[in-house]
Write an enzyme that holds these catalytic residues in place. Structure first.
Site, mmCIF file in Angstrom:
data_model
loop_
_atom_site.group_PDB
_atom_site.id
_atom_site.type_symbol
_atom_site.label_atom_id
_atom_site.label_comp_id
_atom_site.label_asym_id
_atom_site.label_seq_id
_atom_site.Cartn_x
_atom_site.Cartn_y
_atom_site.Cartn_z
ATOM 1 N N GLU A 173 6.160 -7.759 -8.928
ATOM 2 C CA GLU A 173 6.493 -6.861 -10.052
ATOM 3 C C GLU A 173 7.689 -7.399 -10.828
ATOM 4 O O GLU A 173 7.757 -7.283 -12.055
ATOM 5 C CB GLU A 173 6.751 -5.444 -9.517
ATOM 6 C CG GLU A 173 5.442 -4.794 -9.077
ATOM 7 C CD GLU A 173 5.575 -3.824 -7.915
ATOM 8 O OE1 GLU A 173 6.691 -3.366 -7.623
ATOM 9 O OE2 GLU A 173 4.530 -3.526 -7.299
ATOM 10 N N GLU A 189 2.226 -11.760 -0.518
ATOM 11 C CA GLU A 189 1.611 -10.534 -1.049
ATOM 12 C C GLU A 189 0.626 -10.898 -2.162
ATOM 13 O O GLU A 189 1.039 -11.183 -3.296
ATOM 14 C CB GLU A 189 2.684 -9.614 -1.637
ATOM 15 C CG GLU A 189 3.736 -9.173 -0.641
ATOM 16 C CD GLU A 189 4.451 -7.910 -1.116
ATOM 17 O OE1 GLU A 189 4.424 -6.922 -0.385
ATOM 18 O OE2 GLU A 189 5.008 -7.913 -2.224
ATOM 19 N N GLY A 243 -0.721 -2.086 -4.009
ATOM 20 C CA GLY A 243 -0.876 -0.755 -4.588
ATOM 21 C C GLY A 243 -2.292 -0.434 -5.028
ATOM 22 O O GLY A 243 -2.521 0.541 -5.730
ATOM 23 N N SER A 249 -1.095 -3.127 0.424
ATOM 24 C CA SER A 249 -1.870 -2.016 0.979
ATOM 25 C C SER A 249 -1.891 -1.988 2.507
ATOM 26 O O SER A 249 -2.894 -1.593 3.110
ATOM 27 C CB SER A 249 -3.293 -2.009 0.396
ATOM 28 O OG SER A 249 -3.228 -1.822 -1.015
ATOM 29 N N LYS A 308 10.458 0.580 -3.799
ATOM 30 C CA LYS A 308 10.345 0.368 -5.251
ATOM 31 C C LYS A 308 11.156 1.432 -5.989
ATOM 32 O O LYS A 308 12.189 1.871 -5.484
ATOM 33 C CB LYS A 308 8.871 0.345 -5.689
ATOM 34 C CG LYS A 308 8.039 -0.595 -4.809
ATOM 35 C CD LYS A 308 6.655 -0.838 -5.337
ATOM 36 C CE LYS A 308 5.918 -1.779 -4.389
ATOM 37 N NZ LYS A 308 4.590 -2.152 -4.857
ATOM 38 N N ASN A 314 9.352 -1.258 1.206
ATOM 39 C CA ASN A 314 9.743 -1.508 -0.180
ATOM 40 C C ASN A 314 9.495 -0.207 -0.944
ATOM 41 O O ASN A 314 8.366 0.073 -1.343
ATOM 42 C CB ASN A 314 8.908 -2.661 -0.757
ATOM 43 C CG ASN A 314 9.243 -2.927 -2.212
ATOM 44 O OD1 ASN A 314 10.212 -2.395 -2.745
ATOM 45 N ND2 ASN A 314 8.423 -3.747 -2.855
ATOM 46 N N HIS A 323 9.650 -10.395 -5.888
ATOM 47 C CA HIS A 323 8.479 -9.531 -5.799
ATOM 48 C C HIS A 323 7.612 -9.743 -7.039
ATOM 49 O O HIS A 323 8.128 -9.972 -8.135
ATOM 50 C CB HIS A 323 8.912 -8.063 -5.675
ATOM 51 C CG HIS A 323 7.771 -7.172 -5.335
ATOM 52 N ND1 HIS A 323 6.873 -6.747 -6.282
ATOM 53 C CD2 HIS A 323 7.340 -6.667 -4.144
ATOM 54 C CE1 HIS A 323 5.940 -6.008 -5.681
ATOM 55 N NE2 HIS A 323 6.205 -5.943 -4.386
#
Ligand code: PGA
Length: 253
Positions: free
Chosen positions: A99, A169, A175, A215, A11, A9, A97
């Site tokens: 985000e 996730e 991150g 991560s 991003k 991903n 996702h």
């Protein structure tokens, strides 16, 4: 047998030139994607075709979009439809996702619409779920994730969910460098599988690839992917480094 998957991903990172260099470097590093495995690159919209062209002919390697809209077509300036993605030969789309849920207010019901449109169009969703830190600290992560899955996916038929791809996730691990332990990943991912088994039966549940994300890196992939209900990973930061992502692909079962 369900697929083992390493999904990148990217991003909103990399210029086209950097992205092409990354792929050039990656293909030079020996990495094996066998018949029961997939490597999928979730790249920004403008690079879909360029990266697809670069990876053309590589077996079991695909390109994914990172999102698509929940309407089929029309006056939605700036949005990208499932049909547009299909028309340029894209087969996979990351949906939901965290985000996107957080910054773009994507709700479980909106994601149900996106899932429907993707399936109608013949795109395979990589459906993300996962809890924030407050939920993990309260110990209610299983019911939180279960609600995400039920509200976005449980209207689907058993046939539609056969071979589906889920990415679990935990938001607190994305991150942050703070990975869930392999035991934490196994515990909730086995729960996720049991939720599907309860609704759709064991055959459907066993066919679903459940990826872990948060991560993942070369140094921890083998241990995490070694767990029975972890069928690979959705990888952000480490997928931007060729040697890291090659090692992650090589860590698949
Ligand atoms: P990370 O991101 O690997 O950088 O934690 C994972 C993701 O957001 O998919």
């Amino acid at each position: 047998m369900r697929k083992q998957i390493a999904a990148a991903n990217w991003k909103m990172n990399l210029t086209l030139q950097q992205a092409e260099t990354l792929i050039d470097e990656l293909v030079k590093i020996p990495h094996d994607v066998n018949e029961n495995q997939l490597a999928i690159f979730g790249v920004p919209f403008p690079y879909l075709t360029a990266i697809q062209t670069k990876l053309a002919g590589k077996k079991n390697v695909f390109v994914a979009a990172q999102n698509c809209y929940n309407k089929k077509s029309g006056a939605y300036t700036g949005e990208v439809s499932a049909e547009m993605l299909k028309s340029i030969g894209i087969g996979y789309v990351i949906l939901g996702h965290s985000e996107r849920r957080e910054y773009f207010n994507e709700s479980n019901s909106m994601l149900a619409e996106k899932v429907n449109i993707c399936l109608e169009t013949g795109l395979v969703p990589i459906f993300c779920c996962g809890e924030p830190l407050t939920i993990r600290e309260a110990g209610t992560q299983n019911s939180f994730v279960e609600a995400q899955l039920k509200e976005s996916l449980f209207h689907l038929t058993a046939e539609q969910l056969t071979g589906f791809i889920i990415a679990y996730e935990p938001i607190w691990a994305i991150g942050t460098g703070k990975t869930a332990t392999s035991e934490q990943a196994q515990e909730i991912q086995s729960y996720i599988r049991s939720v599907f088994a309860g609704q759709y039966g064991n055959d459907v549940a066993d066919s679903i690839s459940i990826l872990y994300g948060g991560s993942v890196k070369a140094a921890n992939a083998k241990e995490i992917f070694g767990k029975p209900d972890v069928d690979g990973g959705l990888v952000g930061g480490a997928s931007l480094v060729a040697s890291e992502f090659a090692a992650i692909i090589n860590s698949l079962k």
